[in-house]
Design an enzyme around this catalytic site. Structure first.
Site, PDB file in Angstrom:
ATOM      1  N   CYS A 171       0.534  -1.347   0.025  1.00 53.14           N
ATOM      2  CA  CYS A 171      -0.350   0.039  -0.288  1.00 53.14           C
ATOM      3  C   CYS A 171       0.565   1.334   0.459  1.00 53.14           C
ATOM      4  CB  CYS A 171      -1.278   0.323   0.948  1.00 53.14           C
ATOM      5  SG  CYS A 171      -2.068   1.154   0.702  1.00 53.14           S
ATOM      6  N   CYS A 351      -5.189   2.423  -4.865  1.00 50.25           N
ATOM      7  CA  CYS A 351      -5.067   2.639  -3.976  1.00 50.25           C
ATOM      8  C   CYS A 351      -5.653   3.841  -3.672  1.00 50.25           C
ATOM      9  CB  CYS A 351      -3.703   3.621  -4.239  1.00 50.25           C
ATOM     10  SG  CYS A 351      -2.659   4.142  -2.214  1.00 50.25           S
TER      11      CYS A 351
END
Length: 419
Positions: A171, A351
């Site tokens: 991430c 994301c």
């Protein structure tokens, strides 16, 4: 075979062995079972708790309660698998077997490697012992996001540092998410003007996909954040509240700089687990050496991989796993049947960049930064912050994770045809 029907040591042999019971391992097990309910599947996973890690950023921003981000592993592990609650300590692909922590070996016909990655806290001197005290925190550590939120609420003035290590990390937007949510809170409570917010990024760009950078830069200006590129956190002194950064210029020259802080959100460098990076299955960087499209190992045709351990060039996100699991399932079954591999993964990653409480820049992209939007532009425009994307992240994705993805429901995840 039922969840508790663990075979005797002499019987440790399965058609499919999956290493890892996180998002990737459980999802691919469910996708395989959806296609062939008679398949003999074993999952090797030592943990007793399953975490919804995308929720930790939201805990750190005061949006989610910590308890909604985890469940007992026994509630998440599918009933149709044989679960070995052990660690893997070695791989022997030439003999089609893996070694467990108790020293025993397990033989497989096909192997799926999805053990995630390892957070290398020790790579930053002084970080591990500093966490949870003196304003030092990290949403990447289980249970620490609550301390992030406490620290954000307590800070009224001073300096707040947010660090991002060299890629790859899982991430990649998470270090910024913590910064934006914190800054939004301080702005709304009238104290941001008294807080010096600094972003120290070991990389050279704000975000790896250029299309999304202008939207992020809008919030950098809104919060008056001091952005420092090629500034890598290498050490800190928690009690003295001092962080040391290695700063590299455009010519490659570097120097060290000490920066005082009142809050530090630190992100550690990351790497593949030791049993992967020290095996013959790793690439030069230590990650699992997979074909970009089929997710099959480049040298062992009965081994597949997915998730954060992969050496493919996609972003390491749960959204990537959602697209990868069906590809691995279809291609693994094709391998078992001696058929050509027809399913392709195009590098999708997502994301949801939480730039403020209530708005998100939803970045969706594949290999090479090519945009791969899942929704029509009127619903979500990835080039700007929207309330629709926040609604998706905060209200819909947790349920879709627990009750959809982990159960083999492949919503918007149909594999692309190969070639």
């Amino acid at each position: 075979m039922s969840l508790n029907a663990v075979p005797r040591e002499s019987d440790k042999k399965h058609t499919v062995v999956i290493v890892g019971g996180g998002a990737a391992g459980v999802s691919v097990a469910s996708s395989l079972n959806k296609r062939n309910r008679s398949l003999d599947i074993a999952v090797v996973e030592p943990s007793s708790t399953h975490h919804y890690q995308p929720g930790w950023t939201m805990v750190g921003g005061g949006v989610f309660r910590p308890e909604v981000t985890s469940k007992p592993m026994k509630e998440v592990m599918p009933s149709f698998v044989c679960w070995y609650q052990q660690k893997v300590i070695a791989l022997d692909p030439d003999q089609n077997r893996i070694q467990l922590a108790d020293g025993s070996w397990m033989i497989y016909e096909t192997l799926v490697l999805a053990p995630g990655l390892e957070l290398n806290w020790g790579a930053i001197e002084g970080l591990e012992e500093a966490l949870g005290k003196n304003g030092v925190t990290s949403n990447y550590l289980e249970g620490m996001a609550s301390y992030t939120w406490e620290t954000v609420q307590r800070l009224k003035q001073g300096r707040a540092l947010f660090s991002q290590p060299p890629m790859p990390i899982k991430c990649a937007g998470a270090p910024q998410k913590a910064m934006y949510l914190s800054s939004d809170y301080w702005l709304k409570h009238g104290v941001l003007k008294d807080i010096d917010v600094q972003f120290h990024n070991a990389g050279a760009v704000l975000f790896g996909v250029p299309d999304h950078v202008p939207a992020l830069e809008t919030y950098i200006r809104r919060y008056d954040i001091d952005v420092n590129f090629q500034s890598n956190l290498i050490a800190l002194n928690g009690p003295a509240q001092t962080a040391t950064f290695r700063i590299t210029d455009t010519e490659g020259n570097s120097r060290h700089e000490d920066v005082k802080f009142d809050m530090l959100h630190a992100v550690p460098p990351q790497r593949a687990p030791e049993f992967i990076r020290e095996s013959t299955l790793a690439n030069e960087g230590g990650w699992l050496d997979l074909e970009d499209d089929t997710l099959r190992h480049k040298h062992f045709t009965n081994i597949f991989g997915l998730g954060d351990v992969s050496g493919t060039g996609n972003a390491k996100t749960a959204a990537a796993v959602r697209k990868q699991a069906p590809v691995v399932a279809e291609n693994l079954l094709a391998t078992v049947r001696n058929q050509p591999l027809k399913a392709a993964y195009l590098g999708y990653g997502s994301c949801p960049l939480t730039v403020e409480n209530g708005r998100i820049v939803l970045a969706e992209f594949g290999y090479g930064g090519k945009l791969q939007p899942s929704f029509p532009k009127w619903l979500n425009d990835g080039t700007k912050a929207t309330r629709a994307a926040w609604w998706l992240k905060a209200k819909q994705l947790p349920g879709l994770y627990w009750h959809g993805m982990l159960k083999g429901h492949e919503w918007l995840a149909k594999p692309a045809p190969r070639g």
